[in-house]
Structures are given as structure tokens and as C-alpha cells.
Motif scaffolding. Sequence first.
Motif, PDB file in Angstrom:
ATOM      1  N   HIS A 178     -72.208   5.901   0.218  1.00 37.60           N
ATOM      2  CA  HIS A 178     -73.246   4.924   0.562  1.00 37.60           C
ATOM      3  C   HIS A 178     -72.675   3.508   0.644  1.00 37.60           C
ATOM      4  N   THR A 179     -71.752   3.184  -0.255  1.00 38.92           N
ATOM      5  CA  THR A 179     -71.208   1.822  -0.269  1.00 38.92           C
ATOM      6  C   THR A 179     -70.135   1.623   0.799  1.00 38.92           C
ATOM      7  N   SER A 180     -69.684   2.702   1.439  1.00 41.87           N
ATOM      8  CA  SER A 180     -68.647   2.554   2.468  1.00 41.87           C
ATOM      9  C   SER A 180     -69.140   1.732   3.657  1.00 41.87           C
ATOM     10  N   PHE A 181     -70.462   1.593   3.822  1.00 42.53           N
ATOM     11  CA  PHE A 181     -70.995   0.766   4.905  1.00 42.53           C
ATOM     12  C   PHE A 181     -70.603  -0.705   4.728  1.00 42.53           C
ATOM     13  N   ARG A 182     -70.259  -1.098   3.483  1.00 42.44           N
ATOM     14  CA  ARG A 182     -69.861  -2.490   3.231  1.00 42.44           C
ATOM     15  C   ARG A 182     -68.466  -2.790   3.759  1.00 42.44           C
TER      16      ARG A 182
ATOM     17  N   VAL B 286     -62.733   4.874   1.195  1.00 44.46           N
ATOM     18  CA  VAL B 286     -63.225   4.553  -0.147  1.00 44.46           C
ATOM     19  C   VAL B 286     -63.038   5.795  -1.030  1.00 44.46           C
ATOM     20  N   PRO B 287     -62.063   5.768  -1.960  1.00 45.29           N
ATOM     21  CA  PRO B 287     -61.821   6.932  -2.822  1.00 45.29           C
ATOM     22  C   PRO B 287     -62.685   6.906  -4.077  1.00 45.29           C
ATOM     23  N   GLN B 288     -62.956   8.084  -4.640  1.00 46.26           N
ATOM     24  CA  GLN B 288     -63.806   8.167  -5.832  1.00 46.26           C
ATOM     25  C   GLN B 288     -63.587   9.511  -6.527  1.00 46.26           C
ATOM     26  N   PHE B 289     -63.646   9.492  -7.865  1.00 51.70           N
ATOM     27  CA  PHE B 289     -63.620  10.717  -8.660  1.00 51.70           C
ATOM     28  C   PHE B 289     -65.007  10.916  -9.257  1.00 51.70           C
ATOM     29  N   VAL B 290     -65.578  12.106  -9.094  1.00 51.24           N
ATOM     30  CA  VAL B 290     -66.952  12.338  -9.524  1.00 51.24           C
ATOM     31  C   VAL B 290     -67.045  13.595 -10.377  1.00 51.24           C
TER      32      VAL B 290
ATOM     33  N   SER C 116     -64.460   8.539   1.363  1.00 48.38           N
ATOM     34  CA  SER C 116     -65.513   8.261   2.341  1.00 48.38           C
ATOM     35  C   SER C 116     -65.045   7.197   3.333  1.00 48.38           C
ATOM     36  N   ARG C 117     -65.675   7.213   4.498  1.00 37.50           N
ATOM     37  CA  ARG C 117     -65.371   6.211   5.519  1.00 37.50           C
ATOM     38  C   ARG C 117     -66.487   6.178   6.533  1.00 37.50           C
TER      39      ARG C 117
END
Length: 464
Positions: free
Chosen positions: A353-357, A363-367, A379-380
Motif C-alpha cells: 500500500h505504501t509503495s504508491f509513495r 519496497v522490501p518487507q518481512f511479515v 512491492s512496486r
Amino acid sequence: MQKTFIGPHLRRLRLERGETQGAMARVLGISPSYVNLLENNERSVSVQVMLKLFEAYGVDWREIAEEDGSGALADLRAALQDPLFAEARPDLTQLRAALVHAPDLASAFLRLHRSWQAATDQLLSLNEGDVRAISATPEAAVHNVFRRQRNHFRDLEEAAEAFWTAPVERDEVYVALKRRLRDQLGISVRLARVEDLPGTLRQYDEGRREILLSEALDHTNRTFQLVHMCGLLEQRELLDGLIDRAGIADPRGVARLRVELANYFAAAVLMPYAAFLAEARATKYDLDHIATRFGVSFEQACHRATTLQREGAQGVPFFFLRIDKGGNVTKRFNATDFHLAEYGGACPRLDVHTSFRTPGKIVPQFVEMPDKSQYFVFSRTVDRPTWIRHAQDNRLAVAMGCMIEHAGEIGYAEAFSVAGARMVPIGINCRVCPRANCDQRAHQATILTQPVDEKRRGATRFDG
């Protein structure tokens, strides 16, 4: 060499013919005790027995070898992640036993669970005035078909590999496709102005034997649309067979499945399996680079990466999620145990969701899911065709995720220490997430029955 187990299929074959294990053993030239071991998946099947099955029963041994139960096991595990089963969730050993000893019961359970999800979706949508028949949406039905295939279709891969009779240079593919359509199918291709093809990117005029492509499409997507049309027209019989086997009755689902199968075929033609897998491994899944190498879009390369599930030549199992700026899930594919959002939006704590910024940047993330399973997600944003100047920002965002143990194979995770990575707790979506104190909660979860404490104000109005 990977061992092949065929227990449920062998037992079903024997029962359908009313044979005892002894009778089948005589036909196959093996002992009754060996038949028993095969049916209980305590022994893998040999090539000789496979060939005897084909000779005696007319069974296609390749299909049996592919149906090793891992797809059904993944479906069962995904269904049982539903919070409905949180207090009594069978373990992996029990699930494997169910598939061996009661495969039809397991299949019936999955059908029942999908029907329950569809009914729940209808009840949720009633609040928005959308009254529909209790049936899976076309998108959900198609997703289930791809899920059962582990997002991989051998027949389409083989057809794609046979598509070109001679090598074609990448910068000549578009021209070669136009020539192929003209010479083999008698179909011309014409580029149309935006105003002459309003709101449409591609249109096939069957009467005039003409394909119109909107000038709003870039070169990459014009090429993809032509391969897609080749798939629809040249592979009609193959697509019909796959659709018949899928068992979808709803005409909307049938139409959607045909489109997605043609998309799969197009991706397999433009990104041949072996070459794509080699490039993915060599670049550690640098999807921008891969997209450039194969002359496709970033999103198309992401789609292709989820299909690398060929036995003996598997890539990293990914899930794929695409959302719009409102957070709605617009497309999903899954080769993992990750339970993707089917209705409404994805978890707001996902950085997709924040990749729109930061348009165009990874945008990498561990969940971590409520069941403690952990994933690496990147994400991109991706751009969409633009028709008019008043609607220029047509971006969507895509997320690709894999289980944490595969993070070392992904270049986007190289900057992080996987062992010490900070895990962001997420859920499927707010309506079924058990995380009561989440500060991003948008709905009261249907599974949270604890009344709000009127003497306390938590992070949200649902956490009183």
C-alpha cells in the motif's frame, strides 16, 4: 530423483473397478502387500509399475505422476488457516493421512469451505446493496483452478515451447507475430487511434478478420496482446480441454478462465521456461532486469515467476498480489501456503500500500501471519495505459512474496539480516484477522466476539 507416490489415485482406480488388492496385484504382477504399501503411500511407485498401469488400465502415468497431492495438501493447509479452525487445527501428519485414506472427503471439505466463503462474501456484500447468487466469483473460481495446478500448466508450457518453428530475434517478435497471424490465420493487425477505440486496448473483429490495438499500449504490451490472441485462436482445442477439466459451470468463470489461460500461454511464449528460470537464478530474481532481458513488463515478469513449478526444475514459490489505490485486490496468483485476500482489500500493514509513495521503487518487507508463518515480500508500483490527460495516474501496485527460507535466493533481501529481520505482524484482511489490538483495523472481525470495554479506549474503536 524425486520419488512419486500415487496412493489415493491407485486406491480410487481399484475401487472404481471393483477389484481387491489381490486382484490388482495379479494384473500388475506384484504382491498384494506391495499394492497395500503403494495405496498407503508407504512406498513410491516404480517406472515399471507405472507402465503396467498404463498397459492394463489405460491410465496416463504422466498425469498420475504429476498429481502427487501437494496441490491438494497446500489447499487444505490454506483453508485451515481460516480463523474458524484456530482452536482445532489438524497438524500436517493428519492432513497427509486424510489425503491418503480419504481423498474424496478432503475434496468435499474443500468444496464446502469454498461455498462457506462465497456465502460469507454474499452476507458481507448485502450491507453494500449488492445481492448476488451464492457462488464463487469468477475471479475466485479461476484462482482455485490455478491453485489446484500449483500455478503451473504443463500442456500450455509444451504448446508454448512448440510455438516458434525457428528462432526469432527479440526485436523482431512483434513483426513476426503480425506475419504469423496474416499468413496462418488470415488476420490483419492495425494500430487504432485512442478516439477510434474508446476505453478499449484490444478488439478482435471476427467478421473483418482484424485485430485492432490501441495506440495507448506500449510496444511491450502490443506484443503481449498479439501472442495472447494467437493463444486464443491457435490453441482453442487445448484451452477447451483445460476448461472442461476445470469443472467451472458459470459462463462468467469460463470466460475469465479462458482469458487467464491465454495470458499464461502468452507469458510462456515470450518468457520460455528454462531460459527464464536460468535468468532468475543468475540475477537472484532481479525482475526489472528480467523484464528488460525478455522484452516484457515488470508485472508480466512477476506473473511468470509464480509459474516456475515444473517438477525437477522449480523456482522460488511466490505469491502475487495486485492492488489499486483504494486497496482493492485486483489480481492474485499463489504457489505458496500464504492465504491471499479473496474479498475486499489486503492487510493495510503490507507495504504494498505504501509503495504508491515511491513509484517505480522496490519496497522490501518481512511479515508474519497469525499462524507464525513468515514471508519476505517486495512491492512496486506498475503503470497502466493512459487514454486522456485527466486520468494520467493509473498506477497499480504489485507484491511478490515467498516463505522466509527462500529469502536468501532473492536479491532484494540482500541488504537485510534475515535471521534478525523485524517481522511486521499482518493478517489476511480485517474481517477475518484475529489481531484485536491492531492500530490499522478497519472492520470488526467476524471471529472476534469479545464485547468492547466501555471503560477503555484502545488503539481503535474496535479495541475498547
